[in-house]
Design an enzyme around this catalytic site. Structure first.
Site, PDB file in Angstrom:
ATOM      1  N   TYR B 140       0.784  -1.072  -0.092  1.00  0.00           N
ATOM      2  CA  TYR B 140       0.065   0.200   0.203  1.00  0.00           C
ATOM      3  C   TYR B 140       0.789   1.120   0.058  1.00  0.00           C
ATOM      4  O   TYR B 140       0.635   2.335  -0.660  1.00  0.00           O
ATOM      5  CB  TYR B 140      -0.910  -0.107   1.138  1.00  0.00           C
ATOM      6  CG  TYR B 140      -1.936  -1.007   1.260  1.00  0.00           C
ATOM      7  CD1 TYR B 140      -2.025  -2.047   2.291  1.00  0.00           C
ATOM      8  CD2 TYR B 140      -2.859  -0.963   0.062  1.00  0.00           C
ATOM      9  CE1 TYR B 140      -3.293  -2.920   2.273  1.00  0.00           C
ATOM     10  CE2 TYR B 140      -3.979  -2.251  -0.008  1.00  0.00           C
ATOM     11  CZ  TYR B 140      -3.948  -3.162   1.175  1.00  0.00           C
ATOM     12  OH  TYR B 140      -4.977  -4.051   1.113  1.00  0.00           O
ATOM     13  N   LYS B 141       2.151   1.244   0.713  1.00  0.00           N
ATOM     14  CA  LYS B 141       2.773   2.431   0.617  1.00  0.00           C
ATOM     15  C   LYS B 141       3.426   2.876  -0.554  1.00  0.00           C
ATOM     16  O   LYS B 141       3.435   4.125  -0.956  1.00  0.00           O
ATOM     17  CB  LYS B 141       3.757   2.041   1.862  1.00  0.00           C
ATOM     18  CG  LYS B 141       3.277   2.452   3.168  1.00  0.00           C
ATOM     19  CD  LYS B 141       4.533   2.585   4.283  1.00  0.00           C
ATOM     20  CE  LYS B 141       4.009   3.252   5.626  1.00  0.00           C
ATOM     21  NZ  LYS B 141       4.682   3.225   6.735  1.00  0.00           N
ATOM     22  N   ARG B 143       1.872   2.655  -3.090  1.00  0.00           N
ATOM     23  CA  ARG B 143       0.962   3.234  -3.820  1.00  0.00           C
ATOM     24  C   ARG B 143       0.438   4.506  -3.304  1.00  0.00           C
ATOM     25  O   ARG B 143      -0.600   5.011  -3.459  1.00  0.00           O
ATOM     26  CB  ARG B 143      -0.453   2.109  -4.259  1.00  0.00           C
ATOM     27  CG  ARG B 143       0.125   1.273  -5.348  1.00  0.00           C
ATOM     28  CD  ARG B 143      -0.615   0.029  -5.040  1.00  0.00           C
ATOM     29  NE  ARG B 143      -0.258  -0.965  -6.139  1.00  0.00           N
ATOM     30  CZ  ARG B 143       0.852  -1.995  -5.866  1.00  0.00           C
ATOM     31  NH1 ARG B 143       1.329  -1.684  -4.904  1.00  0.00           N
ATOM     32  NH2 ARG B 143       1.118  -2.757  -6.907  1.00  0.00           N
TER      33      ARG B 143
END
Lengths: 171, 170
Positions: B140-141, B143
């Site tokens: 997630y990071k 993105r």
């Protein structure tokens, strides 16, 4: 001051709702982050598909606030879905103006929300609390709330609009 | 293996959705906590008022999983409301079966969700991640995700049914 009523918010309440949202944000030192408008609140809460629900606390005119308001507390909630247990009631915002605290308004609001949750066959109520907000944490713990962040290690993440757009453009 | 499609879930998918929910719960060591049934998933997701939405990843029959499944990934989401900025897309569950990872399915699912969020005029996407799940956090990071629990100190609380009943009957 024991006279107050709790009722479902109506379209006419959006300006009071926005006012109270801003007061609560101010308390959280985030007031400038409220960019929502009355128009958004109206469309999003009172259209064909409401994205949120609101309960407001109202006092009689002779008990109005120092600045002349009769809507002196609110709770904003919506329904979420837990893939393990199903429907949940998610309490998003919950606030009673300072001069009206200590009269049981908060407790009554939470009771009404509990009744709504049970009636709509929700399994639980979820909400987030800032870790520094000790009085709120105590208020909720007295009513049986447990800290899932502590017990299960959940952390809340966000991907903002800018990064969402970045992803939609990527091949 | 690069052939897969992403599509909106249909009523016929509920048994695959439940299977994948249980697989993900197993990974989180919480499998016995899944009490949801196919019947509830059907009523709650495909009735007049859907309480959740689902995107599923499907492979052709010749690429089915070891146990014969063609629905190999899913994302469950719904819309929430932030009183400061309005509508948000909330990503509730997101999972691709182990044997189908590394082919970009997760990225494509996230891209599809981003498009949905933008199209429905959401201000952002929110989701929770277990703090020990470093590989997901990295995913997630990469993105652009930021940890609001870290930045703003938010902690997730719950009042369970038992305590709700207590309060509602006082």
């Amino acid at each position: 001051m024991a006279n107050f009523i709790l009722r479902k918010a109506e379209p006419k309440d959006v300006s009071d709702i926005l006012r109270l949202i801003k007061e609560l944000a101010k308390f959280e030192e985030m007031e400038d982050q409220v960019i929502l408008t009355e128009k958004d609140l109206l469309e999003d809460g009172f259209g064909d598909h409401p994205f949120y629900h609101c309960i407001v606390a109202e006092v009689p005119k002779h008990h109005q606030s120092a600045d002349g308001h009769v809507i002196i507390g609110f709770a904003m909630y919506y329904f979420t879905y837990d893939p393990w247990i199903g429907k949940l009631l998610y309490l998003e915002d919950f606030y009673v103006m300072k001069e009206y605290r200590g009269f049981g308004i908060g407790s009554e609001i939470l009771k009404k929300l509990s009744q709504t949750a049970v009636r709509t066959r929700c399994n639980s109520m979820h909400f987030i609390v800032a870790e520094w907000n000790k009085p709120s944490i105590e208020f909720y713990k007295r009513r049986g709330a447990s800290d899932l962040s502590l017990e299960e290690g959940w952390r809340l993440f966000k991907i903002d609009k800018q990064n969402l757009l970045k992803m939609t453009d990527e091949e | 293996m690069d052939k897969f499609i992403l599509r909106k879930a249909e009523p016929k998918d509920v048994s695959d959705i439940l299977r994948l929910i249980k697989e993900l719960a197993k990974f989180e060591e919480m499998e016995e906590q899944v009490v949801l049934t196919e019947k509830e998933l059907l009523e709650d997701g495909f009735g007049d008022h859907p309480f959740y939405h689902c995107v599923v990843a499907e492979v052709p029959k010749d690429k089915q999983s070891l146990e014969g499944y063609t629905v190999v990934g899913f994302a469950m989401y719904y819309f929430t409301y932030d009183p400061w900025i309005g509508k948000l897309l909330y990503l509730e569950d997101f999972y691709v079966m182990k044997e189908f990872r590394g082919y970009g399915m997760g990225s494509e699912i996230l891209k599809m969700l981003s498009e949905t969020a933008v199209k429905t005029r959401c201000s952002g996407m929110h989701f929770i991640v277990a703090e020990w799940n470093t590989s997901s956090i990295e995913f997630y990071k990469r993105r652009g995700a930021s940890d609001l629990s870290h930045e703003e100190g938010w902690r997730l609380y719950e009042i369970d049914k038992c305590n709700l009943l207590k309060m509602s009957s006082k």
